[in-house]
Design a protein around this motif. Structure first.
Motif, PDB file in Angstrom:
ATOM      1  N   MET A 161       0.843  -1.196   0.000  1.00 19.21           N
ATOM      2  CA  MET A 161       0.000   0.000   0.000  1.00 19.21           C
ATOM      3  C   MET A 161       0.876   1.243   0.000  1.00 19.21           C
ATOM      4  N   GLY A 162       0.453   2.251  -0.741  1.00 17.32           N
ATOM      5  CA  GLY A 162       1.205   3.497  -0.767  1.00 17.32           C
ATOM      6  C   GLY A 162       0.865   4.306  -2.000  1.00 17.32           C
ATOM      7  N   PRO A 163       1.141   5.621  -1.977  1.00 13.11           N
ATOM      8  CA  PRO A 163       0.821   6.477  -3.124  1.00 13.11           C
ATOM      9  C   PRO A 163       1.634   6.094  -4.352  1.00 13.11           C
ATOM     10  N   THR A 164       1.222   6.582  -5.513  1.00 11.84           N
ATOM     11  CA  THR A 164       1.919   6.261  -6.744  1.00 11.84           C
ATOM     12  C   THR A 164       3.339   6.817  -6.732  1.00 11.84           C
ATOM     13  N   GLY A 165       4.241   6.111  -7.386  1.00 12.57           N
ATOM     14  CA  GLY A 165       5.613   6.601  -7.538  1.00 12.57           C
ATOM     15  C   GLY A 165       6.534   6.371  -6.360  1.00 12.57           C
ATOM     16  N   VAL A 166       6.133   5.503  -5.400  1.00 10.66           N
ATOM     17  CA  VAL A 166       7.002   5.263  -4.242  1.00 10.66           C
ATOM     18  C   VAL A 166       7.797   3.968  -4.374  1.00 10.66           C
ATOM     19  N   GLY A 167       7.534   3.169  -5.435  1.00  9.18           N
ATOM     20  CA  GLY A 167       8.364   1.989  -5.682  1.00  9.18           C
ATOM     21  C   GLY A 167       7.664   0.654  -5.544  1.00  9.18           C
ATOM     22  N   GLU A 226       2.852  -1.032   4.240  1.00 11.05           N
ATOM     23  CA  GLU A 226       2.609   0.312   3.719  1.00 11.05           C
ATOM     24  C   GLU A 226       3.930   0.966   3.357  1.00 11.05           C
ATOM     25  N   LEU A 227       4.013   1.455   2.128  1.00 15.03           N
ATOM     26  CA  LEU A 227       5.215   2.153   1.682  1.00 15.03           C
ATOM     27  C   LEU A 227       5.065   3.632   1.983  1.00 15.03           C
ATOM     28  N   GLN A 228       6.161   4.244   2.383  1.00 11.86           N
ATOM     29  CA  GLN A 228       6.125   5.632   2.825  1.00 11.86           C
ATOM     30  C   GLN A 228       6.243   6.594   1.648  1.00 11.86           C
ATOM     31  N   ALA A 229       5.577   7.747   1.782  1.00  8.73           N
ATOM     32  CA  ALA A 229       5.715   8.802   0.769  1.00  8.73           C
ATOM     33  C   ALA A 229       7.154   9.315   0.770  1.00  8.73           C
ATOM     34  N   LEU A 230       7.598   9.815  -0.385  1.00  6.48           N
ATOM     35  CA  LEU A 230       8.985  10.250  -0.541  1.00  6.48           C
ATOM     36  C   LEU A 230       9.107  11.759  -0.306  1.00  6.48           C
ATOM     37  N   GLY A 231      10.194  12.147   0.338  1.00  3.95           N
ATOM     38  CA  GLY A 231      10.471  13.558   0.600  1.00  3.95           C
ATOM     39  C   GLY A 231      11.764  14.010  -0.052  1.00  3.95           C
ATOM     40  N   LYS A 232      12.238  15.169   0.364  1.00  3.30           N
ATOM     41  CA  LYS A 232      13.423  15.773  -0.246  1.00  3.30           C
ATOM     42  C   LYS A 232      14.647  14.865  -0.128  1.00  3.30           C
TER      43      LYS A 232
END
Length: 457
Positions: free
Chosen positions: A56-62, A345-351
């Protein structure tokens, strides 16, 4: 099946995927359990079912990249399919079992490639002899192979063995030295006969139409046609023909079926789109629940009929994925929930993650663009400050608009280097350093204008 340990699998995935350590660990354990299962006596082995996973996780996190890299690493047949494919034509959609047929096709192709590599040396030797027969008709008392027609007419006197063998060896040396590559020869090649019948695909039954077309094609013999081609091209054609003779396709299909059944990975994306939400009654949710019920027997374990025979799905590993912003795994029908016991759950990506994505992976975007512009003779370099600025912009745009994860870096990088990419052929031999000011200058307009960034970044 690879015998890599979970720690080694995670280490290999780290070379291409930044962060998401928990997801990497869970898939690494799943793959190791497959290896462990193979070491157990057959009676108990068949009772051990794979523990399917939901990422589970937003698009583009891998999510997809984790599964794809895992399959490449372990050499397993891998196929990705979107769950929405089964609903997009209304209540019919695509046949759910088609994903197993597609996985089997991939398995057959994979094993066949391996067999071609295994017999390549023998095939090259046979192809070289056939090529010399084309160049020197009658140089052997009895020409081998049926892929050519340049043979001496009946009644011609056979050349002297010693002289002929010497000429043949001279031609062999000339061929190996590349002196005959541009010489033309005529070759008989096979082409699949066109049955002349078109099968109209019925929604939801496209695979049956393809199998009917394939069956009709087999009823007609392959046509032979003569073609003129350069020696180098003819050699590749002959290698292919000789490889086909050396490969036992029945054995290939049997190995592929075994590999698909025991080590296949099926990645089921957008599972959340077919989860029924309780607050909505009827309507499209009827179709969603219908897809879940169609998926259930395949995930639980059944036998699917393919053109290569029956394939059991009991031990195929299913990895499902979805954003699950609105729906939750608990919105799936209970029977399907039970078939996906592992969830992560995969985490959203930051800077910080974006900066690492630009610098650490072997296939990082910076490495790709350096190689692309290097073909034009342009030396491209990025400063640390420039990469930090790009990472900060990616994080800001994801927060202000839609969060598309690491894919935001693709749009930023392309916008940043579009002018340089256009002018690169005229700048051969130059060096371009991308620093913080370069990034700010090229992206200033779209970063400051929120409406513009929605369309461009």
């Amino acid at each position: 099946m690879s015998n890599l340990t979970p720690r080694e699998i995670v280490s290999e995935l780290d070379k291409y995927i930044i962060g998401q350590d928990a997801a990497k660990r869970i898939v690494a354990i799943a793959m190791r359990n497959r290896w462990r299962r193979q070491q157990i006596e057959p009676e108990l082995r068949d009772e051990i079912a794979p523990k399917n996973i939901i990422l589970m996780g937003p698009t583009g996190v891998g999510k997809t990249e984790v599964a794809r890299r895992l399959a490449n690493l372990t050499g397993c047949p891998f196929f990705k399919v979107e769950a929405t494919k089964f609903t997009e034509v209304g209540y019919v959609g695509r046949d759910v079992e088609s994903m197993i047929r597609d996985l089997m096709e991939i398995g057959v192709t994979m094993v066949r490639k391996e067999e071609i590599e295994r017999v390549r040396i023998k095939a090259e030797k046979a192809a070289e002899d056939r090529l010399l027969d084309l160049l020197l008709p009658g140089s052997r008392p009895k020409t081998a192979g049926a892929g050519f027609y340049m043979s001496p007419a009946e009644g011609d006197a056979a050349p002297l063995p010693g002289k002929d063998e010497g000429t043949r060896e001279k031609f062999r040396k000339m061929w190996r030295d590349g002196l005959l590559d541009d010489k033309e020869v005529e070759l008989e090649v096979s082409s699949q006969a066109d049955p002349g019948v078109s099968i109209m695909a019925i929604p939801g039954m496209e695979d049956m139409g393809m199998q009917m077309q394939d069956a009709l094609g087999r009823l007609f013999p392959n046509k032979k046609k003569r073609r003129k081609m350069k020696v180098k091209d003819a050699y590749e054609v002959l290698i292919q023909e000789e490889s086909d003779k050396l490969i036992d396709m029945d054995k290939v299909i049997e190995q592929a079926r075994e590999r698909v059944e025991q080590t296949g990975i099926l990645f089921l994306d957008e599972l959340d789109k077919v989860a029924s939400r309780q607050e909505h009654g009827g309507g499209v949710d009827v179709s969603r629940e219908g897809v879940q019920r169609d998926l259930l027997p395949v995930v639980e374990g059944c036998v699917v009929n393919t053109k290569y025979g029956m394939v059991k799905t009991d031990h195929i590993l299913f990895i499902a994925a979805g954003a699950f912003h609105f729906a939750k795994p608990s919105d799936l029908i209970p029977e399907l929930q039970g078939r996906f016991p592992l969830r992560e759950e995969l985490q959203a990506l930051g800077k910080d993650e974006f900066y690492r994505i630009l610098t650490e992976p072997r296939n990082a975007l910076t490495v790709q663009y350096k190689a692309l512009l290097g073909t034009e003779g342009v030396a491209l370099d990025f400063t640390r400050e420039a990469l930090e600025e790009m990472a900060a912009i990616a994080e800001k745009i994801n927060e202000d608009t839609e969060n598309i994860g690491a894919r935001r870096l693709y749009t930023i990088m392309e916008k940043l280097l579009s002018e340089l990419s256009f002018e690169a052929p005229d700048k051969s031999g130059s060096k371009v350093v991308v620093d913080r000011e370069y990034v700010r200058c090229r992206l200033a307009d779209v970063v400051e204008d929120r409406d513009l960034s929605r369309y461009i970044l």
